[in-house]
Design an enzyme around this catalytic site. Structure first.
Site, PDB file in Angstrom:
ATOM      1  N   ILE A 138       0.907  -1.145   0.000  1.00 36.31           N
ATOM      2  CA  ILE A 138       0.000   0.000   0.000  1.00 36.31           C
ATOM      3  C   ILE A 138       0.943   1.190   0.000  1.00 36.31           C
ATOM      4  CG2 ILE A 138      -1.656   1.431   1.263  1.00 36.31           C
ATOM      5  CD1 ILE A 138      -2.962  -1.008   2.369  1.00 36.31           C
ATOM      6  N   TYR A 139       1.080   1.817  -1.145  1.00 37.77           N
ATOM      7  CA  TYR A 139       2.002   2.936  -1.297  1.00 37.77           C
ATOM      8  C   TYR A 139       1.198   4.200  -1.572  1.00 37.77           C
ATOM      9  CZ  TYR A 139       6.175  -0.078  -1.783  1.00 37.77           C
ATOM     10  OH  TYR A 139       7.223  -0.952  -1.581  1.00 37.77           O
ATOM     11  N   LYS A 148      -4.233  -0.442  14.005  1.00 39.25           N
ATOM     12  CA  LYS A 148      -5.530   0.236  14.114  1.00 39.25           C
ATOM     13  C   LYS A 148      -6.601  -0.496  13.298  1.00 39.25           C
ATOM     14  CE  LYS A 148      -6.676   3.756  11.590  1.00 39.25           C
ATOM     15  NZ  LYS A 148      -6.669   4.965  10.805  1.00 39.25           N
ATOM     16  N   GLY A 208      -4.519   5.858   2.125  1.00 43.63           N
ATOM     17  CA  GLY A 208      -4.113   4.532   2.581  1.00 43.63           C
ATOM     18  C   GLY A 208      -5.303   3.735   3.099  1.00 43.63           C
ATOM     19  N   ASN A 229       9.116   1.233  10.370  1.00 45.84           N
ATOM     20  CA  ASN A 229       8.072   2.056   9.753  1.00 45.84           C
ATOM     21  C   ASN A 229       6.863   2.112  10.705  1.00 45.84           C
ATOM     22  OD1 ASN A 229       6.208   3.375   8.144  1.00 45.84           O
ATOM     23  ND2 ASN A 229       6.574   2.111   6.336  1.00 45.84           N
ATOM     24  N   TYR A 254      -1.722  -0.454  10.550  1.00 45.01           N
ATOM     25  CA  TYR A 254      -2.219  -1.829  10.469  1.00 45.01           C
ATOM     26  C   TYR A 254      -2.794  -2.298  11.800  1.00 45.01           C
ATOM     27  CZ  TYR A 254      -0.210  -1.918   5.833  1.00 45.01           C
ATOM     28  OH  TYR A 254       0.077  -1.628   4.532  1.00 45.01           O
TER      29      TYR A 254
END
Length: 175
Positions: free
Chosen positions: A99-100, A147, A111, A138, A145
């Protein structure tokens, strides 16, 4: 400020250059300051080469989605199932490989929109789990993620140049 409207479209072979461009830009924005210029250059050339992206786009077990703000691509999602997954998982799993989102669009829910598409896609394929690997440093992504209900279940090594880095493996059980 006008309301930003982002639309997500499934990507195909016609989007190859867009995927290359967003991939290179977002990977650089996220990781360049933590890695050598040489390692970054090699990784970007190999990972986003025309041959590699072409073969990924033609793989029926990989699914690409691009987030567009009007006619500007601002992020993308790459999902893998079956043998396209970067680690061996059975067919009840779907991997979020990428997911960029462009830095200019961080904090603008792009995102989350891409993640929601990943979740819907995994459910439409009747998968039991979504999983991913995320660089241990990161924290922004790890918190995102967590969350969204992901839990760590291991780690693996991601090699960038001469540097071995640790990716946390995270998964989410789908109802």
């Amino acid at each position: 400020m006008k309301n930003m409207s982002v639309i997500i479209h499934k990507a195909g072979i016609k989007d190859l250059e867009t995927i290359q461009s967003i991939g290179r830009q977002t990977f650089s924005e996220t990781f360049a300051e933590s890695n050598s210029e040489e390692a970054m250059k090699t990784y970007l050339e190999e990972s986003f080469s025309t041959e590699k992206v072409n073969s990924e786009l033609n793989n029926p077990d990989s699914h690409f989605y691009i987030a567009w703000e009007e006619d500007i691509p601002v992020g993308y999602l790459k999902l893998n199932s079956a043998s396209a997954q970067t680690e061996a998982h059975d067919d009840t799993y779907m991997e979020i490989e990428r997911i960029y989102v462009k830095q200019s669009h961080h904090g603008k829910k792009v995102g989350q929109l891409l993640y929601d598409r990943a979740l819907n896609t995994a459910q439409s394929f009747n998968k039991n789990y979504l999983w991913l690997g995320v660089w241990e440093k990161n924290l922004r992504a790890i918190n995102f993620y967590r969350k969204n209900g992901f839990e760590e279940f291991g780690s693996h090594t991601f090699r960038l140049g001469d540097d071995d880095q640790t990716d946390l493996m995270m998964k989410k059980k789908l109802s």
